[in-house]
Design an enzyme around this catalytic site. Structure first.
Site, PDB file in Angstrom:
ATOM      1  N   LYS A  78       0.966  -1.190  -0.118  1.00 26.70           N
ATOM      2  CA  LYS A  78       0.030  -0.083   0.248  1.00 26.70           C
ATOM      3  C   LYS A  78       1.045   1.210  -0.005  1.00 26.70           C
ATOM      4  O   LYS A  78       1.837   1.325   0.662  1.00 26.70           O
ATOM      5  CB  LYS A  78      -0.753  -0.067   1.194  1.00 26.70           C
ATOM      6  CG  LYS A  78      -1.968   1.133   1.314  1.00 26.70           C
ATOM      7  CD  LYS A  78      -2.806   0.911   2.527  1.00 26.70           C
ATOM      8  CE  LYS A  78      -3.687   1.884   2.680  1.00 26.70           C
ATOM      9  NZ  LYS A  78      -4.921   1.697   3.876  1.00 26.70           N
ATOM     10  N   SER A 152      -9.409   1.541   3.170  1.00 26.98           N
ATOM     11  CA  SER A 152      -8.680   2.544   2.251  1.00 26.98           C
ATOM     12  C   SER A 152      -7.688   1.775   1.330  1.00 26.98           C
ATOM     13  O   SER A 152      -7.009   2.113   0.555  1.00 26.98           O
ATOM     14  CB  SER A 152      -7.876   3.559   2.959  1.00 26.98           C
ATOM     15  OG  SER A 152      -6.838   2.855   3.777  1.00 26.98           O
ATOM     16  N   SER A 176      -9.635  -0.755   7.334  1.00 29.78           N
ATOM     17  CA  SER A 176      -8.971  -0.669   6.103  1.00 29.78           C
ATOM     18  C   SER A 176      -8.485  -2.069   5.477  1.00 29.78           C
ATOM     19  O   SER A 176      -8.108  -2.147   4.338  1.00 29.78           O
ATOM     20  CB  SER A 176      -8.109   0.523   5.915  1.00 29.78           C
ATOM     21  OG  SER A 176      -8.677   1.756   6.066  1.00 29.78           O
TER      22      SER A 176
END
Length: 604
Positions: A78, A152, A176
């Site tokens: 990420k 996210s 997330s």
């Protein structure tokens, strides 16, 4: 190559087979720069540099590839987690910087042999559960491009679900690392806070942030988490795995708390999938205990609807004010909410948090874990455009409280809804019960095997595998006689909070003897030529209790090292050879239970 598990990736390289350079360069070349899941894809030279470093590590190990559990396995990171040689943007180009080193968790995975394929898209500054708040574009769901991927950690979940990489790193502050897993039919492991260091992670709420893991199976998620974990003295929020963690072994028939009045925001498909999951669990003998979910809901509201939002302002407020045009307006609005609260109100919220946490802990005193839907509904991209804040808030209904309550969590696929979308559930337990959650996850994986992400590949149904190594703070011990479950000395394990991991056999290299004049009757196990596989149970004993257990072992028995059927070596009972000449060789029975059954069946 589509949707391979870690075991299958290792098989590609076994015994001098395929080489990482050929496979990974081919994989890298297949990736598209316009794919919204990716923010940055490693270049050819960057990939070559990683492969050269991997070859050097193998050479330093005498050529032993097996010593690196993730040898040549590609993964994604990420883009709020640092990878040396790739920019970190946190979903905001104006924020971009070039990190001088890998984040701690990334470095651990690279040391284990893994190769970073690229950085993935996210809700800007990890603020969102939808996967749409990014200047790099919304990441669509892997099953239905009209639906959100979840955020996210949207890109990280998507590239695993599509089978591009077998695992990826995300982050989890409010869900997330779980919501995208539920929406994309993969596993999302949200570890105990501090087990995986957050050094090298752009903070959202620094005291709550976790590095999370996405994978296709529970075994893969746990293996990656263990490889990435470790105490980091340079991260003030890193925590060491405590010794003597209270026992939390769910066993064959666990008690799971479930919300007494679950909320689905009028999503009948999600509600039906939830009820089908509960029916399957009941049929499998799981006890479901309805509980009042209001403490979790009240705690969850503190994160975004109260003064705890000040922590996001502490991390990002100055940047948001300097670069208003570069920040997503919804993200900026959330960060600016903090200006409405005082320090006194923040302290009052902290007092309330601790009171609610105590109420949640009481649930775990009578139940093994809490089971919830991972998300109550699955919105479309259009839903989120029309209701950006409300739609996002709905997705945090079952997730926002977890880090505030200092819990561990594991998101698992739970079948498909009638409309063809994935449905997921999440197990929640107190901190440091990550291993117990994984053990239940393996059982669920056998009970309700899922297709691997969106690849269409079926999961192999077979016996649930035990983790190859014990959790931190435990010693793995094999028992073959009076300490077996139901036997006279088993209480010595139970009272030390030991937990049964698996039933298996030794390598076919042991002989079993019935010793004379022992109370209670005991066998002796000795390695010998012409030996056989002997039935054993494998238990994990907390390190703090291992010494007192060993002190109870009487001569001629001792604790040594046993080899199991699959080649693992664990601690276990062995016998001094001087007594074996007077003992009865019972190897042919294959185990102590079988021998005792024989004695019971033979007429006196």
């Amino acid at each position: 190559m589509n949707g391979l598990t870690l075991e299958e990736w290792r098989g590609l390289y076994a015994e001098g087979g395929s080489e990482p350079a050929r496979i990974l360069h081919t994989l890298r070349a297949s990736l598209r720069a316009d794919d919204p899941a990716w923010v940055h894809i490693v270049g050819e030279s960057g990939l070559d540099a990683q492969l050269s470093a991997l070859a050097e590590r193998v050479a330093a190990l005498g050529g032993d590839r097996a010593a690196l559990p993730l040898y040549g396995v590609p993964f994604a990171v990420k883009d709020n987690i640092d990878v040396q040689g790739m920019p970190t943007t946190a979903g905001c180009p104006a924020y971009a910087y070039e990190p001088a080193a890998h984040a701690f968790a990334v470095a651990r995975l690279v040391e284990a042999g893994a190769i970073v394929l690229g950085k993935t898209n996210l809700d800007q500054f990890a603020t969102g559960l939808v996967g749409t708040r990014s200047p790099y574009g919304a990441v669509a769901n892997a099953f239905d491009p009209t639906r959100v991927s979840g955020g996210s950690s949207s890109g990280s979940a998507d590239v695993v679900a599509r089978g591009i990489v077998p695992f990826s790193l995300g982050t989890d502050t409010a869900g997330s690392g779980r919501v995208p897993a539920g929406f994309n039919n993969i596993v999302g492991l949200k570890p105990t806070r501090g087990w995986l260091s957050t050094r090298g992670v752009v903070p959202a709420c620094r005291s709550l942030d976790c590095v999370s893991v996405f994978a296709l199976t529970v075994d893969d998620a746990e293996l990656v988490a263990r490889a990435a974990a470790g105490y980091d003295e340079d991260d003030p929020y890193s925590r060491q795995w405590p010794r003597g963690v209270p026992r939390r072994e769910m066993g064959q028939h666990p008690r799971l708390a479930v919300p007494e009045h679950p909320e689905f925001h009028a999503d009948a498909q999600a509600e039906a999938a939830w009820q089908a999951t509960l029916a399957r669990l009941r049929q499998a003998g799981v006890s479901l205990v309805p509980v009042d979910f209001s403490p979790m809901r009240e705690l969850a509201k503190l994160l975004y609807e109260g003064p705890f939002v000040a922590e996001r302002h502490a991390s990002l407020g100055a940047f948001v004010e300097r670069h208003p045009a570069e920040v997503d307006p919804v993200v900026a609005g959330i960060v600016r909410q903090a200006q409405a609260y005082t320090a006194s109100e923040l302290l009052q919220a902290e007092y309330l948090r601790m009171a609610l946490k105590r109420r949640i802990e009481r649930i775990f005193q009578r139940c093994d874990a809490l089971l919830v839907p991972t998300a109550p509904t699955h919105p479309t991209l259009q839903d989120v455009r029309e209701r950006p804040v409300a739609a996002n808030a709905e997705l945090g209904y079952y997730t926002n409280f977890v880090n505030l309550a200092d819990c561990s969590a594991l998101a698992l696929p739970a079948g498909m809804r009638a409309d063809g979308l994935p449905f997921g559930v999440t197990l929640v337990a107190p901190a440091w019960h990550d291993c117990a959650l994984a053990n239940f996850g393996r059982c669920w994986q056998q009970l309700a095997p899922w297709t691997l992400g969106a690849t269409g590949r079926a999961m192999t149904r077979g016996a649930a595998r035990a983790p190859s190594t014990p959790c931190e703070g435990f010693v793995r011990v094999a028992v073959a006689g009076a300490h077996l479950s139901g036997m006279p000395l088993n209480y010595q394990l139970v009272e030390r909070d030991a937990r049964l991991v698996e039933r298996t056999t030794t390598a076919p290299a042991y002989r079993l003897y019935a010793l004379t004049d022992t109370v209670p009757p005991k066998p002796g196990l000795a390695r010998a030529s012409g030996g056989a596989a002997i039935d054993v149970e494998v238990w994990d004993i907390p390190v703090g209790h291992f010494g007192s257990f060993v002190a109870l072992v009487p001569a001629p028995l001792a604790i040594g090292t046993l080899e199991l059927a699959d080649g693992r070596c664990v601690k276990g009972f062995v016998c001094e050879p001087w007594v074996l000449a007077q003992a009865r060789d019972i190897t042919a029975f294959g185990g102590w239970r079988n021998y005792l059954d024989y004695l019971t069946a033979v007429p006196a």
